[in-house]
Design a protein around this motif. Structure first.
Motif, PDB file in Angstrom:
ATOM      1  N   PRO A   8     -70.310  37.355 104.706  1.00 38.43           N
ATOM      2  CA  PRO A   8     -69.967  37.682 103.363  1.00 38.43           C
ATOM      3  C   PRO A   8     -70.524  36.701 102.436  1.00 38.43           C
ATOM      4  O   PRO A   8     -70.850  35.754 102.619  1.00 38.43           O
ATOM      5  CB  PRO A   8     -68.270  37.538 103.476  1.00 38.43           C
ATOM      6  CG  PRO A   8     -67.934  37.520 104.570  1.00 38.43           C
ATOM      7  CD  PRO A   8     -68.902  36.868 105.581  1.00 38.43           C
ATOM      8  N   LEU A   9     -70.968  37.437 101.250  1.00 44.91           N
ATOM      9  CA  LEU A   9     -71.539  36.778 100.167  1.00 44.91           C
ATOM     10  C   LEU A   9     -70.559  36.558  99.008  1.00 44.91           C
ATOM     11  O   LEU A   9     -69.709  37.072  99.058  1.00 44.91           O
ATOM     12  CB  LEU A   9     -72.674  37.495  99.463  1.00 44.91           C
ATOM     13  CG  LEU A   9     -73.790  37.995 100.563  1.00 44.91           C
ATOM     14  CD1 LEU A   9     -75.117  38.503  99.933  1.00 44.91           C
ATOM     15  CD2 LEU A   9     -74.547  36.926 101.292  1.00 44.91           C
ATOM     16  N   PHE A  55     -68.763  41.969 100.154  1.00 48.26           N
ATOM     17  CA  PHE A  55     -70.224  42.076  99.823  1.00 48.26           C
ATOM     18  C   PHE A  55     -70.928  41.144 101.012  1.00 48.26           C
ATOM     19  O   PHE A  55     -70.641  40.000 100.798  1.00 48.26           O
ATOM     20  CB  PHE A  55     -70.582  41.405  98.438  1.00 48.26           C
ATOM     21  CG  PHE A  55     -71.864  41.732  97.845  1.00 48.26           C
ATOM     22  CD1 PHE A  55     -73.143  41.531  98.751  1.00 48.26           C
ATOM     23  CD2 PHE A  55     -72.072  42.477  96.812  1.00 48.26           C
ATOM     24  CE1 PHE A  55     -74.341  41.640  98.412  1.00 48.26           C
ATOM     25  CE2 PHE A  55     -73.389  42.891  96.326  1.00 48.26           C
ATOM     26  CZ  PHE A  55     -74.584  42.589  96.765  1.00 48.26           C
ATOM     27  N   TRP A  56     -71.631  42.034 101.731  1.00 41.32           N
ATOM     28  CA  TRP A  56     -72.021  41.245 103.179  1.00 41.32           C
ATOM     29  C   TRP A  56     -73.626  41.022 102.949  1.00 41.32           C
ATOM     30  O   TRP A  56     -74.289  41.676 102.334  1.00 41.32           O
ATOM     31  CB  TRP A  56     -71.879  41.939 104.453  1.00 41.32           C
ATOM     32  CG  TRP A  56     -70.626  42.165 104.716  1.00 41.32           C
ATOM     33  CD1 TRP A  56     -69.820  41.164 105.203  1.00 41.32           C
ATOM     34  CD2 TRP A  56     -69.748  43.064 104.567  1.00 41.32           C
ATOM     35  NE1 TRP A  56     -68.595  41.555 105.674  1.00 41.32           N
ATOM     36  CE2 TRP A  56     -68.250  42.873 105.051  1.00 41.32           C
ATOM     37  CE3 TRP A  56     -69.702  44.217 103.620  1.00 41.32           C
ATOM     38  CZ2 TRP A  56     -67.174  43.522 104.865  1.00 41.32           C
ATOM     39  CZ3 TRP A  56     -68.573  45.103 103.423  1.00 41.32           C
ATOM     40  CH2 TRP A  56     -67.278  44.676 104.127  1.00 41.32           C
ATOM     41  N   GLY A  66     -81.053  41.576 103.980  1.00 43.78           N
ATOM     42  CA  GLY A  66     -80.130  42.872 103.913  1.00 43.78           C
ATOM     43  C   GLY A  66     -78.572  42.702 103.008  1.00 43.78           C
ATOM     44  O   GLY A  66     -78.449  41.507 103.303  1.00 43.78           O
ATOM     45  N   THR A  67     -78.394  43.818 102.606  1.00 42.68           N
ATOM     46  CA  THR A  67     -77.207  43.641 101.580  1.00 42.68           C
ATOM     47  C   THR A  67     -76.397  44.904 101.957  1.00 42.68           C
ATOM     48  O   THR A  67     -76.912  45.886 102.022  1.00 42.68           O
ATOM     49  CB  THR A  67     -77.102  43.417 100.359  1.00 42.68           C
ATOM     50  OG1 THR A  67     -77.926  44.321  99.498  1.00 42.68           O
ATOM     51  CG2 THR A  67     -77.870  41.861 100.021  1.00 42.68           C
ATOM     52  N   ILE A  68     -75.060  44.866 101.868  1.00 42.01           N
ATOM     53  CA  ILE A  68     -74.225  46.122 101.890  1.00 42.01           C
ATOM     54  C   ILE A  68     -73.011  45.285 100.821  1.00 42.01           C
ATOM     55  O   ILE A  68     -72.413  44.432 101.361  1.00 42.01           O
ATOM     56  CB  ILE A  68     -73.888  46.949 102.880  1.00 42.01           C
ATOM     57  CG1 ILE A  68     -73.291  48.387 102.718  1.00 42.01           C
ATOM     58  CG2 ILE A  68     -72.930  45.754 103.899  1.00 42.01           C
ATOM     59  CD1 ILE A  68     -73.428  49.229 103.931  1.00 42.01           C
ATOM     60  N   ALA A  97     -79.899  47.978 109.029  1.00 47.25           N
ATOM     61  CA  ALA A  97     -79.003  48.781 108.091  1.00 47.25           C
ATOM     62  C   ALA A  97     -77.754  49.302 108.768  1.00 47.25           C
ATOM     63  O   ALA A  97     -76.572  49.378 108.189  1.00 47.25           O
ATOM     64  CB  ALA A  97     -79.839  49.941 107.513  1.00 47.25           C
ATOM     65  N   GLN A  98     -78.210  49.448 110.101  1.00 50.69           N
ATOM     66  CA  GLN A  98     -76.838  50.276 110.770  1.00 50.69           C
ATOM     67  C   GLN A  98     -76.092  49.080 111.415  1.00 50.69           C
ATOM     68  O   GLN A  98     -74.849  49.206 111.104  1.00 50.69           O
ATOM     69  CB  GLN A  98     -77.509  50.618 112.279  1.00 50.69           C
ATOM     70  CG  GLN A  98     -76.265  51.353 112.930  1.00 50.69           C
ATOM     71  CD  GLN A  98     -76.083  52.718 112.485  1.00 50.69           C
ATOM     72  OE1 GLN A  98     -76.813  53.380 112.139  1.00 50.69           O
ATOM     73  NE2 GLN A  98     -74.940  52.762 112.022  1.00 50.69           N
ATOM     74  N   ARG A  99     -76.252  47.888 111.504  1.00 51.02           N
ATOM     75  CA  ARG A  99     -75.540  46.683 111.544  1.00 51.02           C
ATOM     76  C   ARG A  99     -74.601  46.363 110.519  1.00 51.02           C
ATOM     77  O   ARG A  99     -73.498  46.274 110.418  1.00 51.02           O
ATOM     78  CB  ARG A  99     -76.052  45.627 111.999  1.00 51.02           C
ATOM     79  CG  ARG A  99     -76.612  45.671 113.479  1.00 51.02           C
ATOM     80  CD  ARG A  99     -77.253  44.541 114.211  1.00 51.02           C
ATOM     81  NE  ARG A  99     -76.307  43.258 114.164  1.00 51.02           N
ATOM     82  CZ  ARG A  99     -76.529  42.070 114.257  1.00 51.02           C
ATOM     83  NH1 ARG A  99     -77.927  41.667 114.789  1.00 51.02           N
ATOM     84  NH2 ARG A  99     -75.665  41.122 114.466  1.00 51.02           N
ATOM     85  N   LEU A 100     -75.311  46.394 109.119  1.00 54.73           N
ATOM     86  CA  LEU A 100     -74.426  46.385 108.024  1.00 54.73           C
ATOM     87  C   LEU A 100     -73.606  47.498 107.805  1.00 54.73           C
ATOM     88  O   LEU A 100     -72.375  47.202 107.376  1.00 54.73           O
ATOM     89  CB  LEU A 100     -75.455  46.236 106.675  1.00 54.73           C
ATOM     90  CG  LEU A 100     -76.421  44.902 106.556  1.00 54.73           C
ATOM     91  CD1 LEU A 100     -77.550  45.233 105.722  1.00 54.73           C
ATOM     92  CD2 LEU A 100     -75.529  43.965 106.218  1.00 54.73           C
TER      93      LEU A 100
END
Length: 162
Positions: A8-9, A55-56, A66-68, A97-100
């Motif tokens: 997490p951010l 927010f990761w 990367g972020t999501i 992207a898949q891991r996020l």
């Protein structure tokens, strides 16, 4: 690729998130958006964590690549935001992207989110294919829940029931 860490951010990470996201939006994809249009990036905790979302960030060698993000609405819907991966880290091989997305879906299911929604722009063809491969269906803007926080630049919308 070095070992990938997804965590997490929070607000201390805001400048790193801005440094990753803005150039992808503005330079790579010519999306007419500025930091002023995205105050959520400057207050991650209020805009994501306090909704029940998160927010990761994905870190490789200590660098944010990367972020999501997830907003949880009062009606238990999840809104995906800020899905960005640095160009040299994209693709199925890296799988960032898949891991996020998997991290966000697992969190959503664990926290009672019943439906995920997202908005994107026409130019992001690879993102559209990625979401469709992951069970998201294109929906008209009119089918979004009233609680969906619209972004002015978004023109395409997707949903997935959990």
């Amino acid at each position: 690729m070095e070992h990938l860490v997804i965590r997490p951010l929070n607000n201390e990470d805001a400048s790193k998130a801005v440094e990753l996201i803005l150039p992808i939006q503005q330079i790579e994809f010519n999306v007419p958006v500025t930091i002023d249009d995205q105050p959520d990036l400057l207050d991650i905790e209020a805009c994501y964590h306090r909704t029940g979302g998160c927010f990761w960030g994905a870190f490789s060698g200590g660098q944010l690549v990367g972020t999501i993000a997830l907003i949880v609405t009062p009606d238990n819907n999840g809104v995906i935001r800020k899905m960005f991966v640095k160009k040299e880290y994209r693709g199925k091989e890296a799988g960032i992207a898949q891991r996020l997305l998997n991290t966000l879906i697992k969190y959503s299911e664990h926290n009672g989110v019943i439906h995920l929604y997202l908005g994107t722009v026409e130019a992001l063809k690879a993102a559209q294919r990625f979401y469709e491969r992951n069970g998201f269906e294109s929906i008209p803007k009119g089918n979004l829940p009233k609680s969906f926080p619209l972004m002015a630049v978004d023109t395409l919308f997707y949903s997935r029931k959990l």
